[in-house]
Write an enzyme that holds these catalytic residues in place. Sequence first.
Site, PDB file in Angstrom:
ATOM      1  N   GLU A  70      -0.742  30.456  -2.915  1.00 16.26           N
ATOM      2  CA  GLU A  70      -0.829  31.183  -1.601  1.00 16.26           C
ATOM      3  C   GLU A  70      -1.868  30.178  -0.538  1.00 16.26           C
ATOM      4  O   GLU A  70      -1.192  30.327   0.730  1.00 16.26           O
ATOM      5  CB  GLU A  70      -1.856  32.677  -1.709  1.00 16.26           C
ATOM      6  CG  GLU A  70      -1.051  33.415  -2.495  1.00 16.26           C
ATOM      7  CD  GLU A  70      -1.715  34.773  -2.643  1.00 16.26           C
ATOM      8  OE1 GLU A  70      -2.887  34.835  -2.186  1.00 16.26           O
ATOM      9  OE2 GLU A  70      -1.190  35.644  -3.360  1.00 16.26           O
ATOM     10  N   ARG A  72     -11.837  40.242  -3.500  1.00 18.72           N
ATOM     11  CA  ARG A  72     -11.279  41.458  -3.750  1.00 18.72           C
ATOM     12  C   ARG A  72     -12.367  42.761  -3.930  1.00 18.72           C
ATOM     13  O   ARG A  72     -11.698  43.850  -3.512  1.00 18.72           O
ATOM     14  CB  ARG A  72     -10.747  41.362  -5.079  1.00 18.72           C
ATOM     15  CG  ARG A  72      -9.629  40.126  -5.650  1.00 18.72           C
ATOM     16  CD  ARG A  72      -8.239  40.637  -4.926  1.00 18.72           C
ATOM     17  NE  ARG A  72      -7.668  41.596  -5.700  1.00 18.72           N
ATOM     18  CZ  ARG A  72      -6.373  42.134  -5.460  1.00 18.72           C
ATOM     19  NH1 ARG A  72      -5.615  41.620  -4.689  1.00 18.72           N
ATOM     20  NH2 ARG A  72      -5.899  43.045  -6.236  1.00 18.72           N
ATOM     21  N   ARG A 108     -11.116  48.093   3.050  1.00 18.66           N
ATOM     22  CA  ARG A 108      -9.852  49.037   3.048  1.00 18.66           C
ATOM     23  C   ARG A 108     -10.650  50.573   3.336  1.00 18.66           C
ATOM     24  O   ARG A 108      -9.846  51.341   3.821  1.00 18.66           O
ATOM     25  CB  ARG A 108      -9.108  49.114   1.759  1.00 18.66           C
ATOM     26  CG  ARG A 108      -8.203  47.780   1.888  1.00 18.66           C
ATOM     27  CD  ARG A 108      -7.602  47.480   0.611  1.00 18.66           C
ATOM     28  NE  ARG A 108      -6.624  46.428   0.748  1.00 18.66           N
ATOM     29  CZ  ARG A 108      -5.987  45.804  -0.280  1.00 18.66           C
ATOM     30  NH1 ARG A 108      -6.268  46.039  -1.532  1.00 18.66           N
ATOM     31  NH2 ARG A 108      -5.042  44.888  -0.083  1.00 18.66           N
ATOM     32  N   ASN A 124      -2.736  48.547   4.927  1.00 19.24           N
ATOM     33  CA  ASN A 124      -4.118  48.564   4.022  1.00 19.24           C
ATOM     34  C   ASN A 124      -5.061  47.261   4.733  1.00 19.24           C
ATOM     35  O   ASN A 124      -5.788  46.897   3.884  1.00 19.24           O
ATOM     36  CB  ASN A 124      -4.098  48.608   2.794  1.00 19.24           C
ATOM     37  CG  ASN A 124      -3.138  47.278   2.046  1.00 19.24           C
ATOM     38  OD1 ASN A 124      -2.828  46.536   2.850  1.00 19.24           O
ATOM     39  ND2 ASN A 124      -3.016  47.589   0.643  1.00 19.24           N
ATOM     40  N   LYS A 166      -4.337  41.979   7.981  1.00 16.70           N
ATOM     41  CA  LYS A 166      -2.882  42.224   8.049  1.00 16.70           C
ATOM     42  C   LYS A 166      -2.745  42.956   9.667  1.00 16.70           C
ATOM     43  O   LYS A 166      -3.699  43.174  10.432  1.00 16.70           O
ATOM     44  CB  LYS A 166      -2.498  43.312   7.204  1.00 16.70           C
ATOM     45  CG  LYS A 166      -2.416  42.889   5.748  1.00 16.70           C
ATOM     46  CD  LYS A 166      -2.058  43.852   4.695  1.00 16.70           C
ATOM     47  CE  LYS A 166      -2.139  43.191   3.391  1.00 16.70           C
ATOM     48  NZ  LYS A 166      -1.369  43.963   2.272  1.00 16.70           N
ATOM     49  N   TYR A 169       5.447  37.543  -0.599  1.00 18.66           N
ATOM     50  CA  TYR A 169       5.313  38.454  -1.616  1.00 18.66           C
ATOM     51  C   TYR A 169       6.345  38.404  -2.391  1.00 18.66           C
ATOM     52  O   TYR A 169       6.997  39.658  -3.022  1.00 18.66           O
ATOM     53  CB  TYR A 169       5.481  39.865  -0.947  1.00 18.66           C
ATOM     54  CG  TYR A 169       3.908  40.227  -0.053  1.00 18.66           C
ATOM     55  CD1 TYR A 169       2.950  40.573  -1.156  1.00 18.66           C
ATOM     56  CD2 TYR A 169       3.721  40.489   1.017  1.00 18.66           C
ATOM     57  CE1 TYR A 169       1.690  40.692  -0.628  1.00 18.66           C
ATOM     58  CE2 TYR A 169       2.568  40.582   1.493  1.00 18.66           C
ATOM     59  CZ  TYR A 169       1.422  41.036   0.765  1.00 18.66           C
ATOM     60  OH  TYR A 169       0.271  41.537   1.205  1.00 18.66           O
ATOM     61  N   HIS A 177      -5.107  41.178   3.000  1.00 13.62           N
ATOM     62  CA  HIS A 177      -4.572  40.810   1.443  1.00 13.62           C
ATOM     63  C   HIS A 177      -5.722  39.629   0.885  1.00 13.62           C
ATOM     64  O   HIS A 177      -6.372  39.230   1.748  1.00 13.62           O
ATOM     65  CB  HIS A 177      -3.493  40.161   1.749  1.00 13.62           C
ATOM     66  CG  HIS A 177      -3.024  39.160   0.480  1.00 13.62           C
ATOM     67  ND1 HIS A 177      -2.417  39.583  -0.468  1.00 13.62           N
ATOM     68  CD2 HIS A 177      -3.244  37.699   0.380  1.00 13.62           C
ATOM     69  CE1 HIS A 177      -2.322  38.526  -1.468  1.00 13.62           C
ATOM     70  NE2 HIS A 177      -2.832  37.559  -0.832  1.00 13.62           N
ATOM     71  N   PHE A 222       8.943  49.162  -2.896  1.00 15.27           N
ATOM     72  CA  PHE A 222       8.269  49.075  -1.587  1.00 15.27           C
ATOM     73  C   PHE A 222       8.500  47.725  -0.744  1.00 15.27           C
ATOM     74  O   PHE A 222       7.798  47.345   0.343  1.00 15.27           O
ATOM     75  CB  PHE A 222       6.824  49.457  -1.705  1.00 15.27           C
ATOM     76  CG  PHE A 222       6.170  48.644  -2.779  1.00 15.27           C
ATOM     77  CD1 PHE A 222       5.605  47.451  -2.373  1.00 15.27           C
ATOM     78  CD2 PHE A 222       5.670  49.035  -4.153  1.00 15.27           C
ATOM     79  CE1 PHE A 222       4.988  46.518  -3.125  1.00 15.27           C
ATOM     80  CE2 PHE A 222       4.952  48.016  -4.928  1.00 15.27           C
ATOM     81  CZ  PHE A 222       4.550  46.827  -4.769  1.00 15.27           C
ATOM     82  N   THR A 276      -6.108  48.827  -3.519  1.00 13.49           N
ATOM     83  CA  THR A 276      -5.188  48.512  -2.729  1.00 13.49           C
ATOM     84  C   THR A 276      -4.905  50.007  -1.735  1.00 13.49           C
ATOM     85  O   THR A 276      -4.555  49.931  -0.661  1.00 13.49           O
ATOM     86  CB  THR A 276      -3.880  48.502  -3.820  1.00 13.49           C
ATOM     87  OG1 THR A 276      -4.131  47.437  -4.303  1.00 13.49           O
ATOM     88  CG2 THR A 276      -2.605  48.209  -2.812  1.00 13.49           C
TER      89      THR A 276
HETATM   90  P1  RTP Z   1      -2.278  42.407  -1.380  1.00 15.62           P
HETATM   91  O1  RTP Z   1      -1.489  41.458  -2.282  1.00 15.62           O
HETATM   92  O2  RTP Z   1      -1.748  42.626  -0.204  1.00 15.62           O
HETATM   93  O3  RTP Z   1      -3.830  41.803  -1.337  1.00 15.62           O
HETATM   94  O4  RTP Z   1      -2.643  43.967  -2.095  1.00 15.62           O
HETATM   95  P2  RTP Z   1      -3.053  44.142  -3.702  1.00 15.62           P
HETATM   96  O5  RTP Z   1      -2.948  43.021  -4.472  1.00 15.62           O
HETATM   97  O6  RTP Z   1      -3.982  45.113  -3.648  1.00 15.62           O
HETATM   98  O7  RTP Z   1      -1.719  44.845  -4.060  1.00 15.62           O
HETATM   99  P3  RTP Z   1      -0.342  44.535  -4.667  1.00 15.62           P
HETATM  100  O8  RTP Z   1      -0.057  45.139  -5.862  1.00 15.62           O
HETATM  101  O9  RTP Z   1      -0.199  42.974  -4.564  1.00 15.62           O
HETATM  102  O10 RTP Z   1       0.889  44.946  -3.684  1.00 15.62           O
HETATM  103  C1  RTP Z   1       0.924  44.296  -2.495  1.00 15.62           C
HETATM  104  C2  RTP Z   1       0.972  45.151  -1.190  1.00 15.62           C
HETATM  105  O11 RTP Z   1       2.104  45.968  -1.282  1.00 15.62           O
HETATM  106  C3  RTP Z   1       2.024  47.257  -0.831  1.00 15.62           C
HETATM  107  N1  RTP Z   1       2.036  48.213  -2.001  1.00 15.62           N
HETATM  108  N2  RTP Z   1       2.780  49.436  -1.540  1.00 15.62           N
HETATM  109  N3  RTP Z   1       3.703  52.057  -2.197  1.00 15.62           N
HETATM  110  C4  RTP Z   1       3.374  51.383  -3.068  1.00 15.62           C
HETATM  111  O12 RTP Z   1       3.308  51.862  -3.976  1.00 15.62           O
HETATM  112  C5  RTP Z   1       2.690  50.084  -2.891  1.00 15.62           C
HETATM  113  N4  RTP Z   1       2.195  49.329  -3.719  1.00 15.62           N
HETATM  114  C6  RTP Z   1       1.703  48.048  -3.195  1.00 15.62           C
HETATM  115  C7  RTP Z   1       0.364  47.265  -0.399  1.00 15.62           C
HETATM  116  O13 RTP Z   1       0.462  47.308   1.034  1.00 15.62           O
HETATM  117  C8  RTP Z   1      -0.069  45.988  -1.199  1.00 15.62           C
HETATM  118  O14 RTP Z   1      -1.322  45.612  -0.420  1.00 15.62           O
HETATM  119 MG    MG Z   2      -1.519  41.398  -4.661  1.00 12.23          MG
END
Ligand code: RTP
Ligand code: MG
Length: 141
Positions: free
Chosen positions: A128, A87, A104, A114, A11, A51, A117, A59, A93
Site C-alpha cells: 500500500e 488499527r 471510527r 468509516n 477517507k 482495494y 483506512h 460491497f 471496521t
Molecule cells: P480498511 O481496509 O478500509 O482499513 O478497513 P478494514 O481493514 O477495517 O476493513 P476491510 O475488511 O479491509 O474492508 C475494507 C472496507 O470495505 C468496507 N466494507 N464494507 N458492507 C460491508 O460488509 C463491508 N465490509 C467492509 C468498509 O468501508 C471497509 O473499511
Molecule cells: Mg482492510
Amino acid sequence: MATERTLSIIKPDAVAKNAIGDIIARFEKAGLKVVAAKMMHLSEEKAGGFYAEHKERPFFKDLVGFMTSGPVVVQVLEGEGAIAKNRELMGATNPKEAAPGTIRADFAETIDANAVHGSDSPESAEREISYFFGNDEICPR
Ligand code: RTP
Ligand code: MG
C-alpha cells in the site's frame, strides 16, 4: 517491538467533516510520526486497484464509489508497532462496534463511510505504501 511503517488514509467522509487535523493529532499523540502525506481525489482505477483484494465482494462497487466521492488524505505513519497501533486507534471496521474513544467511534457513521483506512499486515503495508508513494516522497525522521 520494531519500528514499522503503515499506510493510513483519511477517507472522504472525515475530510468532508473537517476532521483531518483531529485525526492526525491522534496519531501524533500516540507516538506515530507522519513521514509522508498527500491529499488526492482518487480515480475509480486507483481506488479499485487499492482495494483489489475485495474485488469479488458484494460491497466492492459501493466501496470504490465512496472512496472516489471526495478527496482523501493519504499518509505513511512510522513508529513502534505502527501497524497494530494504527488499527487500535482506528477501532473496528463497523463504527457501531468500534470501542469508545477510537477514531471510527468518534468520527464515522457507517461501515461504508468509516473515516479511515489502515494497513492490516506488514505485507499490505509494503504494498500500500508503494502504491501511493515513491521512495523520494518518504521523509525518514
Ligand atoms: P480498511 O481496509 O478500509 O482499513 O478497513 P478494514 O481493514 O477495517 O476493513 P476491510 O475488511 O479491509 O474492508 C475494507 C472496507 O470495505 C468496507 N466494507 N464494507 N458492507 C460491508 O460488509 C463491508 N465490509 C467492509 C468498509 O468501508 C471497509 O473499511
Ligand atoms: Mg482492510
